[in-house]
Structure formats: C-alpha cells, structure tokens
Enzyme design. Structure first.
Site, mmCIF file in Angstrom:
data_model
loop_
_atom_site.group_PDB
_atom_site.id
_atom_site.type_symbol
_atom_site.label_atom_id
_atom_site.label_comp_id
_atom_site.label_asym_id
_atom_site.label_seq_id
_atom_site.Cartn_x
_atom_site.Cartn_y
_atom_site.Cartn_z
ATOM 1 N N ARG A 20 -10.266 5.105 -7.071
ATOM 2 C CA ARG A 20 -9.608 4.283 -6.066
ATOM 3 C C ARG A 20 -10.466 4.158 -4.802
ATOM 4 N NH1 ARG A 20 -4.914 2.495 -6.929
ATOM 5 N NH2 ARG A 20 -4.604 2.295 -4.705
ATOM 6 N N ASN A 71 1.269 3.860 -3.139
ATOM 7 C CA ASN A 71 0.916 5.277 -2.963
ATOM 8 C C ASN A 71 2.019 6.198 -3.469
ATOM 9 O OD1 ASN A 71 -1.588 4.809 -1.895
ATOM 10 N ND2 ASN A 71 -1.045 5.296 0.224
ATOM 11 N N GLU A 102 0.833 -1.215 0.000
ATOM 12 C CA GLU A 102 0.000 0.000 0.000
ATOM 13 C C GLU A 102 0.867 1.266 0.000
ATOM 14 O OE1 GLU A 102 -3.088 0.006 -0.546
ATOM 15 O OE2 GLU A 102 -3.658 -2.056 -0.117
HETATM 16 N N1 LIG Z 1 2.974 9.041 -1.088
HETATM 17 C C1 LIG Z 1 1.947 9.881 -1.316
HETATM 18 N N2 LIG Z 1 2.142 11.061 -1.986
HETATM 19 C C2 LIG Z 1 1.119 11.906 -2.229
HETATM 20 N N3 LIG Z 1 -0.168 11.675 -1.828
HETATM 21 C C3 LIG Z 1 -0.433 10.533 -1.156
HETATM 22 C C4 LIG Z 1 0.608 9.581 -0.863
HETATM 23 N N4 LIG Z 1 0.049 8.565 -0.169
HETATM 24 C C5 LIG Z 1 -1.257 8.848 -0.054
HETATM 25 N N5 LIG Z 1 -1.566 10.038 -0.636
HETATM 26 C C6 LIG Z 1 -2.896 10.694 -0.643
HETATM 27 O O1 LIG Z 1 -3.702 10.080 0.351
HETATM 28 C C7 LIG Z 1 -4.890 9.549 -0.242
HETATM 29 C C8 LIG Z 1 -5.345 8.292 0.478
HETATM 30 O O2 LIG Z 1 -4.432 7.229 0.284
HETATM 31 P P1 LIG Z 1 -4.959 5.735 0.406
HETATM 32 O O3 LIG Z 1 -5.629 5.564 1.726
HETATM 33 O O4 LIG Z 1 -3.831 4.806 0.111
HETATM 34 O O5 LIG Z 1 -6.078 5.615 -0.725
HETATM 35 P P2 LIG Z 1 -5.962 5.509 -2.316
HETATM 36 O O6 LIG Z 1 -4.556 5.107 -2.670
HETATM 37 O O7 LIG Z 1 -6.950 4.459 -2.693
HETATM 38 O O8 LIG Z 1 -6.309 6.844 -2.875
HETATM 39 C C9 LIG Z 1 -4.562 9.367 -1.705
HETATM 40 O O9 LIG Z 1 -5.718 9.397 -2.521
HETATM 41 C C10 LIG Z 1 -3.616 10.539 -1.973
HETATM 42 O O10 LIG Z 1 -4.345 11.715 -2.216
HETATM 43 MG MG LIG Z 2 -3.380 3.803 -1.694
#
Ligand SMILES: Nc1ncnc2c1ncn2[C@@H]1O[C@H](COP(=O)(O)OP(=O)(O)O)[C@@H](O)[C@H]1O
Ligand SMILES: [Mg+2]
Lengths: 148, 110
Positions: free
Chosen positions: A106, A52, A48
């Site tokens: 997502r 991300n 995960e």
């Molecule tokens: N490494 C990252 N860099 C930039 N934004 C991030 C990062 N990790 C997470 N995010 C932000 O946090 C949100 C939530 O992440 P997550 O819970 O993994 O859900 P998803 O990947 O399904 O969108 C993402 O939609 C994104 O906007």
């Molecule tokens: Mg994610």
C-alpha cells in the site's frame, strides 16, 4: 457550538460499503453550500478512513461494524467521525507519517489525504480497542455561481 | 468498474470506467498483471476518461503497474483524467513518474 444537522450510519465492513459511505457523506455535506470540488475532497477522506477500518482495523473481515457520524454546525463546520472496533493502532504518530504503511503493497497516503483536505484530524486508537478518526473542516461561503 | 483492454503492437491500452477504490483495486491489479505477464507488452496506457473517483487504493494499483512497466524499460502514460481525478494524481506526485495527457492521440503526436 450548536448543531445544525447530523447523520449517523452503521454498516457492515464490506468493500461495497466504502462507496456507499462516501456518497452518503458527500450528499449530506452538500447541505452546506460548498463547491463540487470540495464535495469530492470530502468523499476522498471518507473513502480513506472507511477503507482503513476494513483493511487494517478488521484485516478485511466483512462481518464487522463500522460507524460514521457526520455533523454540520452553525459555523459551516463539517465534522466527520469514522469508528471501528478493530485491532487498533499501536503507534499512531508513525501511522500518520506520509507514505508509512504496515502493508508494503500500500501507499501510506490515506492519513496524508485526510490531513491535507481537512482543517484538522485526530486519531484515537490503541491496540485491541479499535480506532476513531475525527476530522473537521470549515467551509468558506460561496456564491451560488460557484456551481455554474 | 468496467475494464476494457486492447493491445496495439507492444502497447496495452486500458480504458477504465467507474470508481477506482478498494472494492475494485484487487480485480484491476490482477487483470492488468495477467496481461502484463502473458503477452509481449512493453508500454501501458491507462485511460481514466470515464473514472469519476480515485483514492489511495486506486493510486496504489497505478503506481504498482508503473514499477512493473518501468522495470522492463517500458513507458506508461495516463490519459483523459477529469479535473478532480487529475488533482489527486498531481497531489500525490504520480504525474512526475507517469505523464498525464489529454487523449491517446496526444501521445501518438509527441
Ligand atoms: N482503522 C485502522 N485500524 C488499524 N490500523 C490502521 C487504521 N487506519 C490506519 N491504520 C494504520 O495506519 C497505517 C497508515 O494508514 P494510511 O495512511 O491510510 O496508509 P495505508 O492504508 O496505505 O497503509 C496503516 O498501514 C495501518 O497500519
Ligand atoms: Mg489507508
């Protein structure tokens, strides 16, 4: 807290490296005598966090860098750090809410999995500065028959 | 990821093999949607028997196809998930939308 072992990875932001990273961390973590079920949970949270970094941090650009540092401490504590130098997160609190995603296709479950399967998680991020996700979990002592 | 599809009357049966993460999610989504659009398919059975790993990118493909199939009044089922994959499906509540069965035969026997 005296460190017992650690590993540091640096790799390119390619989708095929997501499975590489989770397998690496999973096999490193198996130095702790935890169950296979626990190893699967570790692989999930790494998957995960690294996904991300590629998808959100780097908007799927494949020529960027991702850093993973894993530490095993004496007290059976596993600490995982995943870092990117991508676009960062403006509102970390909102990003961590269950089902929140900036991408409507997502699920917004990544941070929820990380929070649920680790004892604690910390996100250090700001716009333009990249993102560091730190997660920690301490494992109970298991008898060897847990592998049976 | 190996994707094997066969159609039995109005049901598409998809057998997956490998790890269901962001590397394969796009390809899987496209292949499923192509089938779901082009043919007279109502129901979808996804066999996860040989899937050894799933994360939220993989779950997203499943939920997205559920929305598609159910909007057309079709039914969707998951079969054969191993315990660690099933744990993740149950954890995020997919089993409340898409029933999980042991095998394809179990669905026919309902
Ligand atoms: N490494 C990252 N860099 C930039 N934004 C991030 C990062 N990790 C997470 N995010 C932000 O946090 C949100 C939530 O992440 P997550 O819970 O993994 O859900 P998803 O990947 O399904 O969108 C993402 O939609 C994104 O906007
Ligand atoms: Mg994610």
């Amino acid at each position: 807290m005296s460190i017992k072992n650690y590993v540091r990875l640096e790799f390119q932001s390619l989708p095929e490296n997501v499975s590489f990273a989770r397998s690496c961390v999973g096999s490193f973590a198996s130095q702790i005598d935890c169950t296979l079920e626990e190893i699967e949970e570790i692989k999930l949270v790494v998957s995960e966090a690294v996904s991300n970094s590629i998808i959100h941090g780097y908007d799927n650009r494949t020529n960027e860098k991702i850093f993973v540092m894993v530490t095993i401490a004496d007290d059976r504590c596993l600490e995982i750090m995943v870092e990117d130098r991508g676009k960062g997160i403006a509102d970390v609190k909102q990003a961590m809410e269950p089902t929140y995603s900036s991408d409507e296709t997502r699920m917004g479950l990544g941070f929820t999995f990380m929070k649920s399967f680790m004892d604690d998680m910390e996100v250090i991020s700001s716009p333009g500065e990249g993102t560091i996700v730190k997660m920690r979990r301490t494992f109970m002592s298991h008898e060897k028959e847990a592998y049976a | 990821m190996d994707i094997e599809m066969k159609q039995v009357r109005n049901t598409l049966i998809v057998k997956l093999k490998g790890e269901l993460d962001m590397q394969v999610a796009d390809k899987l989504r496209k292949e499923l949607d192509k089938k779901l659009e082009n043919e007279k398919i109502e129901n979808l059975i996804i066999n996860l028997g040989k899937v050894t790993f799933i994360d939220s990118s993989g779950l997203g493909v499943i939920i997205g196809r559920y929305k598609k199939v159910s909007s057309r009044k079709g039914k969707m089922y998951i079969v054969g998930a191993n315990p660690s994959v099933e744990k993740i499906l149950v954890f995020c509540g997919i089993n409340k939308l898409v029933p999980i069965y042991g095998s394809e035969q179990d669905i026919i026997n309902i």
